[in-house]
Enzyme design. Structure first.
Site, short mmCIF file in Angstrom:
data_model
loop_
_atom_site.label_atom_id
_atom_site.label_comp_id
_atom_site.label_asym_id
_atom_site.label_seq_id
_atom_site.Cartn_x
_atom_site.Cartn_y
_atom_site.Cartn_z
N PRO A 1 -5.00 33.19 -96.44
CA PRO A 1 -5.17 34.57 -96.90
C PRO A 1 -3.89 35.14 -97.49
O PRO A 1 -2.83 35.08 -96.87
CB PRO A 1 -5.58 35.30 -95.62
N CYS A 2 -4.01 35.70 -98.70
CA CYS A 2 -2.82 36.13 -99.43
C CYS A 2 -2.59 37.63 -99.39
O CYS A 2 -1.63 38.12 -99.95
CB CYS A 2 -2.90 35.67 -100.89
N GLN A 3 -3.48 38.39 -98.73
CA GLN A 3 -3.29 39.83 -98.69
C GLN A 3 -1.92 40.25 -98.16
O GLN A 3 -1.33 41.21 -98.65
CB GLN A 3 -4.39 40.51 -97.85
#
Length: 339
Positions: free
Chosen positions: A85-87
């Site tokens: 996850p890149c958030q």
């Protein structure tokens, strides 16, 4: 429509390799589609049920709907890929990095520790190299401690035949020699991808209202935009994101019709711009489908990376065989000497 014909034929799952690829945080299978088109068998894990069902519907591999944690018991695999996850590292996610509970890197590293793959690869936003560069160094140092050589590079999908400017970070861990795929000389335009669709008005079309046009104009003026951010047939598209596909925002992806009206992209247009073949079908409602597309790694780029990984894996196997042969030879010499 040579581009469409190309992705429809090229990006088809097949099995030519013995290795199994484990895809973590797999989404709808953009990465896995590229690897299956390169001949690999895949196994996916994804917490979103619609994305997981899309993966299983279209690919040879199965994708389990599960939220991964540090206690998870993974199936055996030779190669690990994924998009943690890149958030936590994106501008939209406020770049909280390691402090963000959505960070998937501890899980990704844990899987590598448990399975000890010959090679692994992950994709993330470019922000990981900048404001969060200290955390990126922490990640790569942990991977190096596990005995891997690390290569990383910012790749723009438009340089690899995808009709979209999309720059992302790709990191490969290996024990041989890895080379990223080479850029293509010719860029594919949006017109080559969706020219047969972009001036039509299919039943699912959503048109911009006068108030939305005014809002977009104010947004573009505030952001010093010289030309409207419509999709132009003679240029690649802007980066597709969940936000500008599924949301009615100032920078939404849209096309201008010949009568002057503007409409938002339809799902098939977005899918083609992300290099998904026309036979690839998405599950869930429209918002879910747009989110799956916006989150995906372009399969055409994934296919080229998979082929580079295939070369590296073969080289690693050769090195391992030579090391074993040299070790056996040395042991034999020592035995003779002791005699």
């Amino acid at each position: 429509m040579e581009y469409v014909k190309n992705i429809n034929q090229l990006l088809k799952p097949k099995v030519t390799e013995n290795q199994v690829v484990l895809d973590l945080f797999a989404g709808c299978g953009g990465l896995s589609l590229g690897f299956e088109a390169a001949g690999y068998r895949t196994i996916g894990f994804e917490m979103d049920q619609f994305a997981a069902s899309t993966y299983s519907k279209n690919l040879n591999g199965e994708c389990s709907t599960v939220k991964l944690d540090l206690s998870f018991d993974y199936p055996k695999a030779d190669i690990i890929i994924g998009g943690p996850p890149c958030q936590p590292f994106s501008v939209g996610g406020y770049q909280r990095g390691i402090e963000d509970a959505r960070d998937g890197f501890p899980i990704f590293i844990d899987a590598i520790k448990k399975l000890e793959p010959k090679i692994f690869m992950f994709e993330n936003v470019r922000g990981l190299l900048y404001r969060n560069k200290d955390y990126f160094e922490l990640i790569t140092n942990e991977l190096k401690k596990l005995g891997y050589l690390i290569d990383f590079k910012l790749l723009n999908a438009v340089d690899f035949g995808v009709p979209q400017n999309r720059e992302r970070l790709f990191v490969v861990g290996h024990r041989a020699k890895f080379s990223f795929p080479k850029n293509r000389n010719k860029k594919v335009t949006a017109g080559e991808a969706i020219g047969d669709l972009m001036y039509t008005t299919p039943p699912e079309s959503k048109f911009l209202t006068e108030s939305m046009d005014r809002y977009v104009a104010k947004y573009e003026k505030a952001s010093d935009c010289i030309n409207p951010r419509d999709i132009y047939p003679n240029k690649p598209a802007r980066t597709l994101t969940c936000r500008n596909l599924a949301g009615a925002t100032g920078d939404m992806q849209r096309v201008r019709l010949e009568d002057g009206r503007r409409r938002r992209l339809i799902v098939r247009e977005a899918a083609r711009l992300q290099s998904f073949p026309d036979w690839f079908e998405f599950n869930g409602n429209e918002t879910s489908q747009f989110n799956q597309i916006g989150n995906a790694v372009p399969p055409l780029l994934a296919f080229q990376i998979a082929n580079s990984i295939k070369e590296c894996y073969s080289l690693g196997e050769l090195h391992s065989a030579l090391e074993i042969a040299n070790s056996n030879s040395l042991n034999k010499e020592l035995t003779l000497f002791e005699l």
